[in-house]
Design an enzyme around this catalytic site. Structure first.
Site, PDB file in Angstrom:
ATOM      1  CE  LYS A  95     -79.358   1.660  39.995  1.00 10.69           C
ATOM      2  NZ  LYS A  95     -78.761   2.410  38.875  1.00 10.69           N
ATOM      3  CB  CYS A 117     -93.658   6.173  39.756  1.00 10.33           C
ATOM      4  SG  CYS A 117     -92.405   5.574  38.670  1.00 10.33           S
ATOM      5  CG  MET A 118     -94.713   4.413  36.081  1.00  9.02           C
ATOM      6  SD  MET A 118     -93.402   5.393  35.344  1.00  9.02           S
ATOM      7  CE  MET A 118     -93.963   5.605  33.681  1.00  9.02           C
ATOM      8  N   GLY A 168     -90.061   3.777  35.449  1.00  6.76           N
ATOM      9  CA  GLY A 168     -89.050   3.844  36.499  1.00  6.76           C
ATOM     10  C   GLY A 168     -88.712   2.528  37.140  1.00  6.76           C
ATOM     11  CD  GLN A 169     -91.598   1.492  41.602  1.00 11.66           C
ATOM     12  OE1 GLN A 169     -91.382   0.878  42.637  1.00 11.66           O
ATOM     13  NE2 GLN A 169     -92.766   2.025  41.336  1.00 11.66           N
TER      14      GLN A 169
HETATM   15  N1  LIG Z   1     -88.425  13.482  46.644  1.00  9.69           N
HETATM   16  C1  LIG Z   1     -88.843  12.541  45.812  1.00  9.69           C
HETATM   17  N2  LIG Z   1     -89.590  11.533  46.267  1.00  9.69           N
HETATM   18  C2  LIG Z   1     -89.995  10.558  45.414  1.00  9.69           C
HETATM   19  C3  LIG Z   1     -89.653  10.612  44.051  1.00  9.69           C
HETATM   20  C4  LIG Z   1     -88.872  11.716  43.585  1.00  9.69           C
HETATM   21  O1  LIG Z   1     -88.525  11.827  42.404  1.00  9.69           O
HETATM   22  N3  LIG Z   1     -88.513  12.665  44.494  1.00  9.69           N
HETATM   23  N4  LIG Z   1     -90.052   9.615  43.205  1.00  9.69           N
HETATM   24  C5  LIG Z   1     -91.187   8.783  43.551  1.00  9.69           C
HETATM   25  C6  LIG Z   1     -91.111   7.550  42.743  1.00  9.69           C
HETATM   26  S1  LIG Z   1     -91.084   7.764  41.056  1.00  9.69           S
HETATM   27  C7  LIG Z   1     -91.015   6.318  43.266  1.00  9.69           C
HETATM   28  S2  LIG Z   1     -91.095   4.966  42.232  1.00  9.69           S
HETATM   29  C8  LIG Z   1     -90.988   6.115  44.728  1.00  9.69           C
HETATM   30  C9  LIG Z   1     -90.108   4.967  45.195  1.00  9.69           C
HETATM   31  O2  LIG Z   1     -90.179   4.916  46.575  1.00  9.69           O
HETATM   32  P1  LIG Z   1     -90.229   3.576  47.407  1.00  9.69           P
HETATM   33  O3  LIG Z   1     -90.902   2.500  46.702  1.00  9.69           O
HETATM   34  O4  LIG Z   1     -90.785   3.936  48.740  1.00  9.69           O
HETATM   35  O5  LIG Z   1     -88.655   3.313  47.561  1.00  9.69           O
HETATM   36  P2  LIG Z   1     -87.789   1.989  47.532  1.00  9.69           P
HETATM   37  O6  LIG Z   1     -86.511   2.341  48.195  1.00  9.69           O
HETATM   38  O7  LIG Z   1     -87.704   1.473  46.163  1.00  9.69           O
HETATM   39  O8  LIG Z   1     -88.632   1.011  48.445  1.00  9.69           O
HETATM   40  C10 LIG Z   1     -88.745  -0.363  48.168  1.00  9.69           C
HETATM   41  C11 LIG Z   1     -88.682  -1.099  49.494  1.00  9.69           C
HETATM   42  O9  LIG Z   1     -88.932  -2.479  49.281  1.00  9.69           O
HETATM   43  C12 LIG Z   1     -87.943  -3.257  49.959  1.00  9.69           C
HETATM   44  N5  LIG Z   1     -87.847  -4.521  49.205  1.00  9.69           N
HETATM   45  C13 LIG Z   1     -86.982  -4.859  48.234  1.00  9.69           C
HETATM   46  N6  LIG Z   1     -87.298  -6.047  47.698  1.00  9.69           N
HETATM   47  C14 LIG Z   1     -88.385  -6.494  48.358  1.00  9.69           C
HETATM   48  C15 LIG Z   1     -89.188  -7.669  48.260  1.00  9.69           C
HETATM   49  O10 LIG Z   1     -88.976  -8.548  47.419  1.00  9.69           O
HETATM   50  N7  LIG Z   1     -90.246  -7.751  49.099  1.00  9.69           N
HETATM   51  C16 LIG Z   1     -90.524  -6.798  50.030  1.00  9.69           C
HETATM   52  N8  LIG Z   1     -91.577  -6.974  50.811  1.00  9.69           N
HETATM   53  N9  LIG Z   1     -89.766  -5.691  50.156  1.00  9.69           N
HETATM   54  C17 LIG Z   1     -88.725  -5.532  49.319  1.00  9.69           C
HETATM   55  C18 LIG Z   1     -86.725  -2.404  49.959  1.00  9.69           C
HETATM   56  O11 LIG Z   1     -85.859  -2.753  51.000  1.00  9.69           O
HETATM   57  C19 LIG Z   1     -87.307  -0.989  50.118  1.00  9.69           C
HETATM   58  O12 LIG Z   1     -87.436  -0.596  51.457  1.00  9.69           O
HETATM   59  O13 LIG Z   1     -90.495   7.321  45.334  1.00  9.69           O
HETATM   60  C20 LIG Z   1     -91.272   8.454  45.054  1.00  9.69           C
HETATM   61  N10 LIG Z   1     -90.755   9.531  45.873  1.00  9.69           N
HETATM   62  N1  LIG Z   2     -79.987   5.117  39.668  1.00  7.49           N
HETATM   63  C1  LIG Z   2     -81.306   5.066  39.767  1.00  7.49           C
HETATM   64  N2  LIG Z   2     -82.037   4.807  38.665  1.00  7.49           N
HETATM   65  C2  LIG Z   2     -83.382   4.781  38.762  1.00  7.49           C
HETATM   66  C3  LIG Z   2     -84.049   4.965  39.997  1.00  7.49           C
HETATM   67  C4  LIG Z   2     -83.238   5.224  41.149  1.00  7.49           C
HETATM   68  O1  LIG Z   2     -83.738   5.393  42.268  1.00  7.49           O
HETATM   69  N3  LIG Z   2     -81.884   5.264  40.975  1.00  7.49           N
HETATM   70  N4  LIG Z   2     -85.401   4.943  40.064  1.00  7.49           N
HETATM   71  C5  LIG Z   2     -86.179   4.491  38.930  1.00  7.49           C
HETATM   72  C6  LIG Z   2     -87.503   5.129  38.975  1.00  7.49           C
HETATM   73  S1  LIG Z   2     -88.715   4.415  39.933  1.00  7.49           S
HETATM   74  C7  LIG Z   2     -87.819   6.214  38.220  1.00  7.49           C
HETATM   75  S2  LIG Z   2     -89.391   6.851  38.299  1.00  7.49           S
HETATM   76  C8  LIG Z   2     -86.881   6.762  37.249  1.00  7.49           C
HETATM   77  C9  LIG Z   2     -86.827   8.301  37.232  1.00  7.49           C
HETATM   78  O2  LIG Z   2     -85.988   8.701  36.227  1.00  7.49           O
HETATM   79  P1  LIG Z   2     -85.836  10.238  35.823  1.00  7.49           P
HETATM   80  O3  LIG Z   2     -87.146  10.876  35.757  1.00  7.49           O
HETATM   81  O4  LIG Z   2     -84.988  10.307  34.637  1.00  7.49           O
HETATM   82  O5  LIG Z   2     -85.014  10.801  37.077  1.00  7.49           O
HETATM   83  P2  LIG Z   2     -85.230  11.992  38.113  1.00  7.49           P
HETATM   84  O6  LIG Z   2     -83.889  12.255  38.671  1.00  7.49           O
HETATM   85  O7  LIG Z   2     -86.325  11.680  39.062  1.00  7.49           O
HETATM   86  O8  LIG Z   2     -85.761  13.268  37.284  1.00  7.49           O
HETATM   87  C10 LIG Z   2     -85.362  13.555  35.988  1.00  7.49           C
HETATM   88  C11 LIG Z   2     -85.176  15.016  35.743  1.00  7.49           C
HETATM   89  O9  LIG Z   2     -86.380  15.764  35.863  1.00  7.49           O
HETATM   90  C12 LIG Z   2     -85.954  17.098  35.882  1.00  7.49           C
HETATM   91  N5  LIG Z   2     -87.024  18.073  36.150  1.00  7.49           N
HETATM   92  C13 LIG Z   2     -87.314  18.737  37.279  1.00  7.49           C
HETATM   93  N6  LIG Z   2     -88.330  19.609  37.080  1.00  7.49           N
HETATM   94  C14 LIG Z   2     -88.687  19.517  35.779  1.00  7.49           C
HETATM   95  C15 LIG Z   2     -89.652  20.179  34.959  1.00  7.49           C
HETATM   96  O10 LIG Z   2     -90.423  21.031  35.381  1.00  7.49           O
HETATM   97  N7  LIG Z   2     -89.716  19.803  33.656  1.00  7.49           N
HETATM   98  C16 LIG Z   2     -88.889  18.871  33.122  1.00  7.49           C
HETATM   99  N8  LIG Z   2     -89.015  18.567  31.834  1.00  7.49           N
HETATM  100  N9  LIG Z   2     -87.950  18.254  33.868  1.00  7.49           N
HETATM  101  C17 LIG Z   2     -87.854  18.553  35.188  1.00  7.49           C
HETATM  102  C18 LIG Z   2     -84.854  17.072  36.938  1.00  7.49           C
HETATM  103  O11 LIG Z   2     -84.006  18.175  36.780  1.00  7.49           O
HETATM  104  C19 LIG Z   2     -84.192  15.732  36.661  1.00  7.49           C
HETATM  105  O12 LIG Z   2     -82.951  15.875  36.004  1.00  7.49           O
HETATM  106  O13 LIG Z   2     -85.582   6.281  37.507  1.00  7.49           O
HETATM  107  C20 LIG Z   2     -85.506   4.862  37.618  1.00  7.49           C
HETATM  108  N10 LIG Z   2     -84.094   4.552  37.634  1.00  7.49           N
HETATM  109  S1  SF4 Z   3     -82.026  -2.692  34.695  1.00  2.84           S
HETATM  110 FE1  SF4 Z   3     -81.382  -0.581  35.103  1.00  2.84          FE
HETATM  111  S2  SF4 Z   3     -80.234  -0.698  37.011  1.00  2.84           S
HETATM  112 FE2  SF4 Z   3     -80.338  -2.792  36.176  1.00  2.84          FE
HETATM  113  S3  SF4 Z   3     -78.479  -3.029  34.968  1.00  2.84           S
HETATM  114 FE3  SF4 Z   3     -80.104  -2.355  33.585  1.00  2.84          FE
HETATM  115  S4  SF4 Z   3     -79.860  -0.144  33.519  1.00  2.84           S
HETATM  116 FE4  SF4 Z   3     -78.747  -0.849  35.332  1.00  2.84          FE
HETATM  117 MO   LIG Z   4     -90.595   5.700  40.006  1.00  2.00          MO
END
Ligand SMILES: Nc1nc2c(c(=O)[nH]1)N[C@H]1C(S)=C(S)[C@@H](COP(=O)(O)OP(=O)(O)OC[C@H]3O[C@@H](n4cnc5c(=O)[nH]c(N)nc54)[C@H](O)[C@@H]3O)O[C@H]1N2
Ligand SMILES: Nc1nc2c(c(=O)[nH]1)N[C@H]1C(S)=C(S)[C@@H](COP(=O)(O)OP(=O)(O)OC[C@H]3O[C@@H](n4cnc5c(=O)[nH]c(N)nc54)[C@H](O)[C@@H]3O)O[C@H]1N2
Ligand code: SF4
Ligand SMILES: [Mo]
Length: 757
Positions: A86, A175-176, A381-382
């Site tokens: 990415k 998330c956090m 995560g972010q």
């Molecule tokens: N089913 C499910 N839902 C989840 C989760 C999950 O594990 N499962 N995880 C949750 C978690 S951990 C997270 S962090 C959230 C993430 O969820 P979101 O934050 O809603 O997802 P993103 O796609 O990162 O949205 C970021 C947006 O900002 C826009 N953007 C990018 N750069 C900029 C900028 O500089 N300025 C502005 N104004 N906009 C910008 C992008 O186009 C995008 O639309 O989702 C949550 N939702």
């Molecule tokens: N490629 C990519 N990388 C990312 C992101 C992305 O959107 N794409 N988002 C970023 C963000 S904001 C976040 S928060 C991180 C998330 O990073 P991770 O948390 O590593 O990713 P996820 O896929 O949300 O979930 C991790 C695992 O949780 C497991 N899980 C489900 N239920 C349970 C349970 O009950 N117990 C335990 N122990 N595990 C369980 C799922 O099987 C899954 O494999 O990734 C960050 N990095």
């Molecule tokens: S910050 Fe995350 S997404 Fe970007 S290059 Fe490093 S591991 Fe890949």
């Molecule tokens: Mo996240």
């Protein structure tokens, strides 16, 4: 122990949970060293990757005013020149056909182009009207761990000190929040004591609820390198779904979702029973508690653990007792250094805070903390959830620099720094995320400004929350349009993207790093900070927001950091350097590798050893936290667990990655992963269309059997990046949340699955 839920299917899981070693480490490296397809650029500009919390340093190659290539910053300690797929493809997100170039306002039900002046006047008149008629709590801001620190800092100041509301939230709540509350309740302050450098010093890795192979690829490659460099290194992966991360595990432990608390209590039981504790460390640096104020004795804690013998937990989790004993011994081995890492599998749960407390317990009981390689490390995560939200005060209950809204002294300190009368800052915490969007549904929240996040796709139980976003006066600051949120907006403001603006990100290891502006934004898009400053002026808050540049914002933010546990480097130093892990008390201080430890942390004096100085008595807490299941466990009617998460190539709602051909082609349409035995039983073949139905909604996906991830029997898995209505998985999810952190339980709900006709 709360063990109402037992299903015979899960006994089968035990058969596959026996310890196993997967050979071939390093074969699945999704990281690249150096640039791909790179032309020589006119200049290289230093920044940080736009995506994950790993926080890789990048150099963007600019030619003719465009970013034409990105390579890893060889001088950034995080990645030393590496990037994942990415990161390397970042140039392709800059000029996609859906970049939003002009402001949009809704007229006669349709979003139409407008001037900045027209759009901002509309925003300001609606906010002013609402505040006048319904009070300051009728408006809110929902931000993100992907903003720059200066943006959130300024916005939260406007809302709290200007408008007079704490309705300042952000997606790190989704998330956090449980990790934050875990750190705060155990050590008295947020954020990890260790850094990524612990990876190279650790012998045992305990990864639970983290798929770092896909979510933190460059960190994962550092773990692989560590393993390849030393045959003594052992990796434990606990996850109900066998992921790419589990491919490198020596011990892979699948277990019934949400039963992590039982597993960790069982590990604590074994550690105590087998005399693997560090009694001196426990006596010198810890205390035992049940709740926030209920003290326990060590003996009472031991009695509490009697419910969690490995034999009892074998039935609860589906992990053989012998395996639990083996991994507990490995974790606690005094001759090895242990690093735990966890992420959303742990945090996104109704008992996420407790799960966090329990992993800290294991490190405190064994004294494996605050020395190189020994650390409980929460993966962020972010890219700037820490830097731009947890540190700047971007959640409804916190204030800048690890202060709390509810603490009068903290409020007064900020009132003084900001030059506003004592008592200006409201004392009542604002809405947390789900409350904020619920208030939009009920009509209590009249105006909502969403920035750098896409809640119309990422919130759970979407069918409940989307009508609220439609009803309220919704302002969306976005780089692309349409998104599942911008389509619901009344005003959409075009935003400059990463490296089209200057600012600061803070990654998961306390590293503050600077992103220079490399190119101009397209069309009329402008940096969010400029929009925020413009808003402040039009609202009459010029005095509060006298800033013209991010550097000026940083200078004031640094004043808020003075005297706290999180002092950071100056802008000058940030511009010149490659990131600094705080605390950095002044411009002559080195960065800090380990917090709370003499010899590393500038706030710990000579002779003090380890000092958890953010707690009054300098002691960290070992908590007695019982196993409590997820809110919605499978039953006869909805017999499967559904879990959701991510995949390597896509970023959340795929607004950025969905238009990059290489990434899109890797996963053009999301599918549902089903266990082979379940598929056979239900007559489902690979590629068949399958309905996934919960108490809230139904989605349809093609089945994937033995794909990239293999869920245990009884579990199905979907990544949430697909925005098509039929595959919008978040409609299916439940919106239960942790009572402590208010983080939603994205990781567990109950569903039916059936072959779609
Ligand atoms: N089913 C499910 N839902 C989840 C989760 C999950 O594990 N499962 N995880 C949750 C978690 S951990 C997270 S962090 C959230 C993430 O969820 P979101 O934050 O809603 O997802 P993103 O796609 O990162 O949205 C970021 C947006 O900002 C826009 N953007 C990018 N750069 C900029 C900028 O500089 N300025 C502005 N104004 N906009 C910008 C992008 O186009 C995008 O639309 O989702 C949550 N939702
Ligand atoms: N490629 C990519 N990388 C990312 C992101 C992305 O959107 N794409 N988002 C970023 C963000 S904001 C976040 S928060 C991180 C998330 O990073 P991770 O948390 O590593 O990713 P996820 O896929 O949300 O979930 C991790 C695992 O949780 C497991 N899980 C489900 N239920 C349970 C349970 O009950 N117990 C335990 N122990 N595990 C369980 C799922 O099987 C899954 O494999 O990734 C960050 N990095
Ligand atoms: S910050 Fe995350 S997404 Fe970007 S290059 Fe490093 S591991 Fe890949
Ligand atoms: Mo996240």
């Amino acid at each position: 122990m709360d063990m109402k839920f037992t299903r015979r299917d899960f006994l089968k899981a035990m058969a596959i949970s026996a310890a196993m070693f997967t050979a071939g480490c390093g074969t699945k490296r999704d990281t690249h060293k150096g640039p791909v397809d790179q032309k020589d650029a006119e200049k290289w500009v230093k920044g940080v990757c736009r995506y994950c919390g790993t926080g890789c340093g990048v150099l963007a190659g600019v030619t003719g005013g465009k970013i034409v290539a990105v390579k890893g910053d060889p001088d950034c300690a995080v990645n030393k020149g590496r990037l994942c797929v990415k990161g390397i493809l970042l140039p392709k997100i800059m000029n996609t056909p859906d970049r939003l170039l002009h402001p949009l306002i809704r007229k006669d039900g349709k979003l139409v182009e407008a001037s900045w002046d027209e759009a901002m006047n509309l925003v300001v008149s609606k906010f002013k009207e609402s505040i006048e008629k319904y009070g300051p709590d009728s408006v809110g801001f929902y931000g993100s761990g992907q903003t720059y620190a200066e943006e959130t800092y300024t916005m939260q100041k406007i809302f709290r000190a200007g408008i007079g509301t704490n309705n300042v939230e952000g997606n790190p709540r989704t998330c956090m929040a449980s990790a934050v509350a875990g750190f705060v309740t155990t050590y008295g302050a947020d954020e990890p004591m260790g850094t990524y450098a612990d990876i190279e010093a650790a012998d045992t890795f305990f990864l639970i609820g983290s798929n770092s192979a896909e979510a933190h690829p460059v960190l994962f490659s550092r773990i692989i390198d560590r393993k390849n460099s030393d045959p003594n290194v052992k990796i434990i992966v606990a996850d109900p779904r066998k992921t790419r991360t589990a491919d490198i595990a020596d011990y892979y432990l699948p277990f019934i979702p949400s039963r992590d608390l039982a597993l960790m209590n069982a590990m604590a039981y074994v550690i105590i029973e087998e005399g693997l504790t560090n009694e001196k460390f426990i006596a010198d640096h810890t205390e035992f508690m049940k709740g926030a104020s209920d003290k326990l004795t060590y003996d009472e804690y031991k009695a509490f653990l009697q419910d969690y013998t490995p034999e009892k937990v074998e039935t609860a989790c589906g992990i053989p007792a012998a395996t639990i004993r083996e991994v507990a011994r490995l974790f606690a081995d005094p001759n090895r250094k242990t690093m735990s890492m966890w992420c959303m599998g742990f945090n996104q749960r109704t008992r996420g805070v407790w799960a966090n407390n329990l992993v800290h317990n294991l490190h405190l009981l064994t004294g494996k903390i605050c020395t190189p390689g020994n650390t409980p490390f929460s993966l962020t995560g972010q890219p700037s959830a820490c830097g731009s939200v947890r540190e700047t005060g971007g959640l409804s209950h916190i204030l800048p620099a690890h202060r709390f809204v509810a603490n009068e002294k903290h409020r007064n300190e900020l009132e003084e720094i900001w030059g506003v009368p004592k008592g200006t800052l409201p004392s009542k915490p604002g809405y947390h995320t789900l409350e904020m969007f619920k208030a939009a549904v009920t009509g209590d929240l009249k105006c909502l400004w969403v920035m750098t996040t896409n809640p119309g796709q990422s919130l759970p139980n979407l069918n409940y929350y989307r009508p609220g976003m439609e009803k309220t006066f919704l302002v969306v600051s976005e780089t692309y349009h349409p998104t599942r949120t911008s389509e619901l907006a009344d005003v959409v403001l075009p935003a400059a993207l990463w490296m089209e603006k200057e600012g600061v990100y803070g990654n998961g290891e306390r590293r503050t790093n600077h992103i220079a502006k490399a190119v101009d934004p397209p069309g009329e898009a402008r940096p969010d900070l400029d929009t925020i400053i413009d808003f402040a002026k039009r609202m009459g808050f010029e005095k509060l927001v006298p800033f013209k540049t991010p550097e000026e914002v940083w200078a004031e933010y640094q004043k808020c950091q003075a005297g706290t546990d999180m002092q950071m480097a100056s802008y000058k130093r940030l511009r010149e350097g490659h990131g600094f892990t705080w605390p950095v008390p002044d411009d002559n201080s080195p960065e800090t590798y380990i917090r709370y430890a003499e010899g590393y942390d500038p706030y710990v004096k000579k002779g003090e050893g380890i000092k958890f100085y953010c707690r009054k008595n300098n002691r960290a807490v070992i908590y007695a936290r019982p196993q409590i299941d997820a809110q919605e466990m499978p039953d006869a009617e909805y017999p499967f667990f559904l879990t959701t998460g991510r995949m390597l190539e896509h970023w959340h709602t795929a607004t950025m990655t969905g238009n990059v051909p290489e990434l899109k082609n890797a996963a053009p349409e999301m599918y549902v992963e089903i266990n082979e035995e379940d598929a056979k039983r239900l007559g489902i073949s690979d590629g068949d269309l399958v309905n996934i139905t919960s108490r809230r909604a139904t989605c349809k996906f093609k089945a994937k059997i033995n794909g990239r991830g293999k869920p245990m029997p009884g579990l199905v898995y979907v990544s949430f990046h697909d925005k098509e209505e039929d595959r919008l998985i978040n409609k299916v999810l439940l919106d239960a949340f942790d009572p402590g952190s208010k983080q939603p339980e994205y990781k567990v709900c109950a569903v039916q699955i059936s072959k779609a006709s």
